[in-house]
Scaffold this active site. Structure first.
Site, PDB file in Angstrom:
ATOM      1  N   ARG A 160     -41.183  -5.745   0.437  1.00 45.29           N
ATOM      2  CA  ARG A 160     -41.111  -5.399   1.860  1.00 45.29           C
ATOM      3  C   ARG A 160     -39.702  -5.669   2.376  1.00 45.29           C
ATOM      4  O   ARG A 160     -39.017  -6.559   1.884  1.00 45.29           O
ATOM      5  CB  ARG A 160     -42.101  -6.267   2.658  1.00 45.29           C
ATOM      6  CG  ARG A 160     -43.551  -6.034   2.321  1.00 45.29           C
ATOM      7  CD  ARG A 160     -44.443  -6.751   3.307  1.00 45.29           C
ATOM      8  NE  ARG A 160     -43.782  -7.971   3.820  1.00 45.29           N
ATOM      9  CZ  ARG A 160     -44.237  -8.704   4.813  1.00 45.29           C
ATOM     10  NH1 ARG A 160     -45.350  -8.363   5.407  1.00 45.29           N
ATOM     11  NH2 ARG A 160     -43.606  -9.785   5.206  1.00 45.29           N
ATOM     12  N   ARG A 171     -33.693 -15.284   8.720  1.00 46.93           N
ATOM     13  CA  ARG A 171     -34.899 -15.961   9.233  1.00 46.93           C
ATOM     14  C   ARG A 171     -34.778 -17.468   9.053  1.00 46.93           C
ATOM     15  O   ARG A 171     -35.189 -18.244   9.913  1.00 46.93           O
ATOM     16  CB  ARG A 171     -36.140 -15.471   8.476  1.00 46.93           C
ATOM     17  CG  ARG A 171     -36.784 -14.257   9.127  1.00 46.93           C
ATOM     18  CD  ARG A 171     -37.766 -13.586   8.186  1.00 46.93           C
ATOM     19  NE  ARG A 171     -38.925 -14.412   7.882  1.00 46.93           N
ATOM     20  CZ  ARG A 171     -39.700 -14.230   6.811  1.00 46.93           C
ATOM     21  NH1 ARG A 171     -39.413 -13.283   5.932  1.00 46.93           N
ATOM     22  NH2 ARG A 171     -40.748 -14.995   6.617  1.00 46.93           N
TER      23      ARG A 171
END
Ligand code: ZN
Length: 213
Positions: A160, A171
């Site tokens: 993904r 992140r």
């Protein structure tokens, strides 16, 4: 046992939350779940939160805190709870403290799952998702020879966009920027336990149990 669980994406927070919930018979309170339920049930707070979300804005602390407060009043939380995804900021932590004071139920422990960033990146970039059934695999732990297809259904495995290295590093940076002040703040309470979490889930659970005594 009343606990807050902190940990970066990929640190095994979800797995530990499940194990701890069973071990200490406490309610697993995740802000994601609280949000989804308030939105679905169209509670007053849910409707307000929805308005901010529809405008693409952050939901204000007071709404998040209100939802957490309602959740803590539910019967299953009376024997203890495990907070997952809350608090995220110092103002939220302060409001949470005040709320627990009011309820007469102070926190017993704040658990920080700590893993070396390179190990996290390696773990997360090796994640693959099945196009057919959606199951998530990890190339590092898959036991089959052919690691391009899902062992459950034979579907094609793909990476993904969320699991690409740059996205993951970003992140992790966001996580650290957000969480470091919170960690320092909780360290002052003397109830923060930093657990090295790069080994198996069972070993990490043992370390947590040893720390909690
Ligand atoms: Zn599959």
């Amino acid at each position: 046992m009343r606990m807050v669980l902190l940990g970066a994406p990929g640190s095994g927070k979800g797995t530990q939350a499940d194990l701890l919930k069973d071990k200490y018979l406490c309610a697993h309170i995740s802000t994601g779940d609280i949000f989804r339920r308030n939105l679905k049930d169209k509670t007053e707070l849910g409707v307000k939160a929805g308005e901010f979300m529809n405008r693409g804005e952050l939901v204000p602390d007071e709404i998040v805190i209100g939802m957490v407060k309602d959740r803590l009043r539910e019967p299953d939380a009376s024997s203890g709870f495990l907070m997952d995804g809350f608090p995220r900021t110092i103002p939220q932590a302060e409001a949470f403290d005040a709320m627990l004071d009011e309820l007469g139920t102070p926190l017993d422990a704040i658990i920080l799952l700590d893993i070396d960033e390179e190990i996290l990146v390696k773990r997360l970039t090796n994640r693959r998702t099945c196009r057919a059934c959606g199951k998530i695999w990890n190339l590092l732990s898959m036991k089959t020879e052919n690691k391009t297809v899902c062992s459950d259904c034979g579907g094609e495995l793909y990476q993904r966009d969320d699991d690409a290295e740059l996205v993951i590093r970003n992140r992790l940076k966001v996580y650290h920027d957000q969480t470091s002040p919170l960690v320092s703040w909780y360290a002052k309470t003397g109830k923060l336990y930093t657990i090295e979490a790069s080994a198996s889930p069972d070993e990490t659970l043992k370390k947590i149990q040893a720390a909690l005594g």
